[in-house]
Enzyme design. Structure first.
Site, mmCIF file in Angstrom:
data_model
loop_
_atom_site.group_PDB
_atom_site.id
_atom_site.type_symbol
_atom_site.label_atom_id
_atom_site.label_comp_id
_atom_site.label_asym_id
_atom_site.label_seq_id
_atom_site.Cartn_x
_atom_site.Cartn_y
_atom_site.Cartn_z
ATOM 1 N N LYS A 175 -6.655 19.349 -14.177
ATOM 2 C CA LYS A 175 -5.556 19.602 -15.110
ATOM 3 C C LYS A 175 -5.666 18.661 -16.318
ATOM 4 O O LYS A 175 -5.630 19.094 -17.467
ATOM 5 C CB LYS A 175 -4.210 19.395 -14.399
ATOM 6 C CG LYS A 175 -3.036 19.781 -15.250
ATOM 7 C CD LYS A 175 -1.739 19.368 -14.610
ATOM 8 C CE LYS A 175 -1.541 17.894 -14.753
ATOM 9 N NZ LYS A 175 -0.187 17.404 -14.727
ATOM 10 N N ASP A 233 -0.287 23.351 -14.600
ATOM 11 C CA ASP A 233 0.612 22.317 -14.077
ATOM 12 C C ASP A 233 1.712 22.995 -13.262
ATOM 13 O O ASP A 233 1.671 24.200 -13.012
ATOM 14 C CB ASP A 233 1.161 21.442 -15.216
ATOM 15 C CG ASP A 233 2.214 22.161 -16.033
ATOM 16 O OD1 ASP A 233 2.377 23.399 -15.869
ATOM 17 O OD2 ASP A 233 2.900 21.508 -16.835
#
Ligand code: SF4
Length: 328
Positions: free
Chosen positions: A196, A214
């Site tokens: 991420k 996320d």
């Protein structure tokens, strides 16, 4: 490894860390931030008009919202609906961008690591002191951990975060000549950097398409039935297949901004949601427009950094900001 994502990375991997460093990143940031300031400062009347239009659109959308579950939705219909949602969100959040302040790739990767389990606003309040004292990876690598912990204390988990940012700074200094690498496979080797964080850096510091999966992104794409996957890598692949690669980074910003401001985890503000007619989860949250409006929120303490034009969707009918979180 996901084929689609890896192909994007393959394009990224041709450069070396030194060449793709700071200058590229500054350009990327300037490109996103400049129009926002310009629109807010130069064209207030246009902004007001746009605000009214967006507010009306949100009310109208909520009024005719359909809660139909697209059980038999074809692949083509799903792609069209997904892209339409992204287009609508692009109008609501024309200035969507990473809400972390940064001036170079090093600052972005550190700020992104610090943003775990806290708000971007909190990180933005903390990083000026950190980067003022330790402006380069070499500086931070040689820092006294206790002094860094003192600076990072407001971000929470400050001991673990101190360890991560000092560790990744050492890795940058020792293995990458003090530059942030522009390849996924190098970034994920840095302490505290997962996929991420790596995609945030690639997309926003190097201009390379990436999908940031996320917690907001995961929740929203499942509500929209873009995918029923729960594994972030599989979500990334499934959603990536619905959009051209060139849209991945902005798509991530739009979805995350919507999750932070309107489509919350526990109380989505369906009655004030501009994409309600396209959402199979409409009704999961408050549908009364007035009550829903009170649920709209942004970073505690105001709009992020107080430097961007507030997204129109959470202004009231008079163009005033909706009450801050907790004020209703
Ligand atoms: S706020 Fe409600 S209508 Fe809007 S996207 Fe979220 S669940 Fe769907």
């Amino acid at each position: 490894m996901v084929v689609r994502r890896d192909s994007a990375v393959g394009e990224q991997s041709s450069g070396d860390g030194k060449k793709t460093g700071k200058p590229v990143k500054k350009v990327a940031r300037a490109k996103k931030a400049a129009p926002a300031k310009k629109a807010a400062e130069v064209a207030p009347s246009a902004a007001e008009a746009a605000t009214k239009t967006a507010t009306k659109a949100a009310t109208k959308a909520a009024a005719k919202a359909v809660a139909k579950a697209p059980a038999q939705e074809s692949r083509t219909a799903l792609v069209r609906r997904a892209r339409r949602i992204n287009r609508e969100l692009a109008e609501v959040y024309p200035y969507a961008h990473p809400e972390l302040d940064f001036e170079n790739p090093f600052q972005l990767v550190v700020a992104t690591v610090l943003s775990a389990q806290t708000t971007d606003l909190r990180v933005n309040q903390t990083t000026p002191a950190l980067f003022g004292k330790y402006p380069t990876p070499e500086d931070l690598a040689a820092a006294n951990p206790e002094e860094v912990e003192d600076i990072l204390r407001p971000c929470g988990f400050f001991r673990a975060k101190t360890k991560s940012v000092i560790g990744l700074s050492k890795a940058l200094a020792e293995d990458f000549g003090g530059e942030v690498p522009g390849r996924l496979e190098d970034l994920v080797k840095l302490p505290g950097v997962g996929r991420k964080t790596a995609f945030v850096v690639l997309g926003n510091a190097f201009g390379r398409p990436g999908i940031t999966v996320d917690t907001h992104f995961q929740r929203l794409v499942r509500r929209w039935r873009w995918t029923d996957q729960t594994d972030p890598d599989k979500i990334e692949a499934a959603v990536g297949a619905l959009f051209p690669k060139s849209e991945w980074t902005d798509l991530s910003h739009h979805v995350i901004w919507h999750g932070r401001r309107i489509c919350h985890a526990r109380k989505p503000a369906c009655g004030a949601c501009p994409i309600a007619p396209l959402c199979p989860a409409y009704g999961e949250g408050e549908t009364d427009p007035e009550k829903a409006r009170k649920l709209l929120k942004y970073e505690k303490g105001g709009f992020p950094g107080q430097r961007l034009k507030p997204p129109q969707a959470y202004l009231d009918a008079g163009g005033k900001p909706a009450p801050p979180l907790g004020a209703a």
